[in-house]
Design an enzyme around this catalytic site. Sequence first.
Site, PDB file in Angstrom:
ATOM      1  N   SER A 110       1.875  74.471  71.795  1.00 51.21           N
ATOM      2  CA  SER A 110       3.042  74.038  71.032  1.00 51.21           C
ATOM      3  C   SER A 110       3.552  72.684  71.502  1.00 51.21           C
ATOM      4  O   SER A 110       3.501  72.353  72.700  1.00 51.21           O
ATOM      5  CB  SER A 110       4.158  75.076  71.176  1.00 51.21           C
ATOM      6  OG  SER A 110       5.374  74.601  70.636  1.00 51.21           O
ATOM      7  N   TYR A 133       4.861  68.693  65.836  1.00 47.98           N
ATOM      8  CA  TYR A 133       6.027  68.426  65.007  1.00 47.98           C
ATOM      9  C   TYR A 133       6.183  66.907  64.944  1.00 47.98           C
ATOM     10  O   TYR A 133       6.204  66.244  65.989  1.00 47.98           O
ATOM     11  CB  TYR A 133       7.296  69.031  65.617  1.00 47.98           C
ATOM     12  CG  TYR A 133       7.470  70.512  65.393  1.00 47.98           C
ATOM     13  CD1 TYR A 133       7.753  71.016  64.129  1.00 47.98           C
ATOM     14  CD2 TYR A 133       7.392  71.407  66.453  1.00 47.98           C
ATOM     15  CE1 TYR A 133       7.929  72.378  63.920  1.00 47.98           C
ATOM     16  CE2 TYR A 133       7.568  72.774  66.262  1.00 47.98           C
ATOM     17  CZ  TYR A 133       7.842  73.249  64.992  1.00 47.98           C
ATOM     18  OH  TYR A 133       8.009  74.588  64.792  1.00 47.98           O
ATOM     19  N   THR A 159       2.872  71.430  61.683  1.00 42.75           N
ATOM     20  CA  THR A 159       3.761  72.408  61.073  1.00 42.75           C
ATOM     21  C   THR A 159       4.543  71.734  59.948  1.00 42.75           C
ATOM     22  O   THR A 159       5.250  70.755  60.182  1.00 42.75           O
ATOM     23  CB  THR A 159       4.719  73.002  62.116  1.00 42.75           C
ATOM     24  OG1 THR A 159       3.949  73.722  63.092  1.00 42.75           O
ATOM     25  CG2 THR A 159       5.708  73.954  61.478  1.00 42.75           C
ATOM     26  N   LYS A 232       0.073  73.838  58.784  1.00 43.64           N
ATOM     27  CA  LYS A 232       0.544  75.202  59.028  1.00 43.64           C
ATOM     28  C   LYS A 232       1.850  75.430  58.264  1.00 43.64           C
ATOM     29  O   LYS A 232       2.834  74.717  58.486  1.00 43.64           O
ATOM     30  CB  LYS A 232       0.770  75.428  60.523  1.00 43.64           C
ATOM     31  CG  LYS A 232       1.197  76.843  60.882  1.00 43.64           C
ATOM     32  CD  LYS A 232       1.346  76.990  62.388  1.00 43.64           C
ATOM     33  CE  LYS A 232       1.654  78.422  62.786  1.00 43.64           C
ATOM     34  NZ  LYS A 232       2.980  78.862  62.311  1.00 43.64           N
ATOM     35  N   HIS A 256       5.928  81.218  58.847  1.00 46.73           N
ATOM     36  CA  HIS A 256       6.588  80.954  60.133  1.00 46.73           C
ATOM     37  C   HIS A 256       7.075  82.254  60.777  1.00 46.73           C
ATOM     38  O   HIS A 256       8.098  82.286  61.461  1.00 46.73           O
ATOM     39  CB  HIS A 256       7.758  79.979  59.932  1.00 46.73           C
ATOM     40  CG  HIS A 256       7.931  79.006  61.070  1.00 46.73           C
ATOM     41  ND1 HIS A 256       7.479  77.704  61.024  1.00 46.73           N
ATOM     42  CD2 HIS A 256       8.507  79.129  62.277  1.00 46.73           C
ATOM     43  CE1 HIS A 256       7.781  77.079  62.139  1.00 46.73           C
ATOM     44  NE2 HIS A 256       8.402  77.924  62.928  1.00 46.73           N
ATOM     45  N   ILE A 290       0.248  90.244  62.141  1.00 48.66           N
ATOM     46  CA  ILE A 290      -0.998  90.880  62.601  1.00 48.66           C
ATOM     47  C   ILE A 290      -0.770  91.594  63.930  1.00 48.66           C
ATOM     48  O   ILE A 290      -0.322  90.986  64.905  1.00 48.66           O
ATOM     49  CB  ILE A 290      -2.112  89.836  62.729  1.00 48.66           C
ATOM     50  CG1 ILE A 290      -2.517  89.349  61.332  1.00 48.66           C
ATOM     51  CG2 ILE A 290      -3.320  90.402  63.475  1.00 48.66           C
ATOM     52  CD1 ILE A 290      -3.445  88.182  61.332  1.00 48.66           C
TER      53      ILE A 290
END
Length: 360
Positions: A110, A133, A159, A232, A256, A290
Site C-alpha cells: 500500500s 494513490y 486505486t 483498482k 473497496h 473472499i
Amino acid sequence: MSVPPDTVSLFDYERHFNDRVDPATRAYIGGAGADGITQRANREAFDRLRLMPRVLRDLSNATARSTLFGETLDYPIILAPMAYHKLVHPDGELATVEAAGLTRSWMTVSTQASVRIDEIARRATAPLWFQLYTQPRREDTLTLMRRAEDAGCRALVLTVDAPVNGMRNMEQRAGFRLPPTIAPVNLAGLAPDGFRPARPGSPVFQGMLHAAPTWDTVAWLCGETALPVLLKGILNPADVDPAIAAGAGGLIVSNHGGRTLDTLPTSIDALPAVAAKAARRLPVLMDGGIRRGTDILKALALGADAVLIGQPVLHALAVGGLAGVAHMLTLLQTELEVAMALTGRATLAEIDRSVIHPSA
C-alpha cells in the site's frame, strides 16, 4: 505469538482478531462505509452462488498454476493493498511479505504502508506490486512510482474508486486515531495536500476534489512507466474501454471492500459484465468478500484471472504474526485445490461458467 489450535478457516482468524484487537483499531480495519450494506452483501453474494460439480474426471496432473503478466503465479491469490500493518503487529509489512514468500504468494504494498517499500522489497522472495494513490503534485506521484520501480515492483495498482473517503461511521463512532509511532512512511518527503476552502455550502466539491485523478491522469501515468498499471475499483463495464484506451494493463473489480460508497453492487455480481466487456483484452482480477477456496473458484468461473485478499491478511497477522499469515494463505490454497478436485477441474483453464449451478 502462536496460532490458536482451533483456527482452521479464515472465519476463525476473524473471530480471534475481534477478540484480541482494541475496538478503535477493529473499527478502522473492519469499518464499512455508512450502514455497511455493501460490505455485508459482498459476503452474502458468494453464499448465494451454488457450485455444479463434474465427477470421474482425470485429475492426475491437476494444478492451480497460471501465468500473469508473463510470470508464473502458483495460486491465483494475491495480497491486496492494506494500510498500516503495524497497527496489528510490530513487524508490520515485513512479517506479511515473508509469509507471502513462504507461500509463493504475490503481495501488493500500500501507498500507506507502515514500512518503506525498499525495506519490504529486501525481504521479498515473491513478486511485489505497489498500490498507488495519486498525489496532488504530479512530481510527487512520479516520486512514489520511481520508488516502487527502484524496489523491483512488477506492477502498479492505481486505486481509482476513492477520490474522497467514504462515510465510515463505525470508525467515526470508535474515535480511531493513528498512533504517533505509525505513519505512511512511503509518503515521507512529499508535499501534503494543501487545504483549499470549499465553495460556501460545499464540504467536498472544489475543496477536496481538486487533485482527483481522471482518465488523462491514467494515460499520463501509463506513459511514464514500463510496468503494467492495473486500475483498482472498476464496477461498471462502461469504464472498460476508456481504461484500455488510456493504456491500463489490467482491471481489478472492486467496491473497496464496502468501505467507500455504500449500496454499491457486490464485486462478484459486477464481475461477469466487466469480464465480458474486457473480452480477454487484458487481465481482470477481483476482490471483496473472499473467505473460502470455493469463493475463489466462483470468481474464476465468472471471469476473474485471479483474486486479491484484503482484511483476512490483517486478521491473520494480528492473531499469529508471520506464521498466521502463512497459515491463512495455505488454508486458502488448500481449499481452492479441494474445490477444484471436487468440481472436477484439473486446471484454472477448465474453470468456467459451467461450474456455477444454473439456479444462480
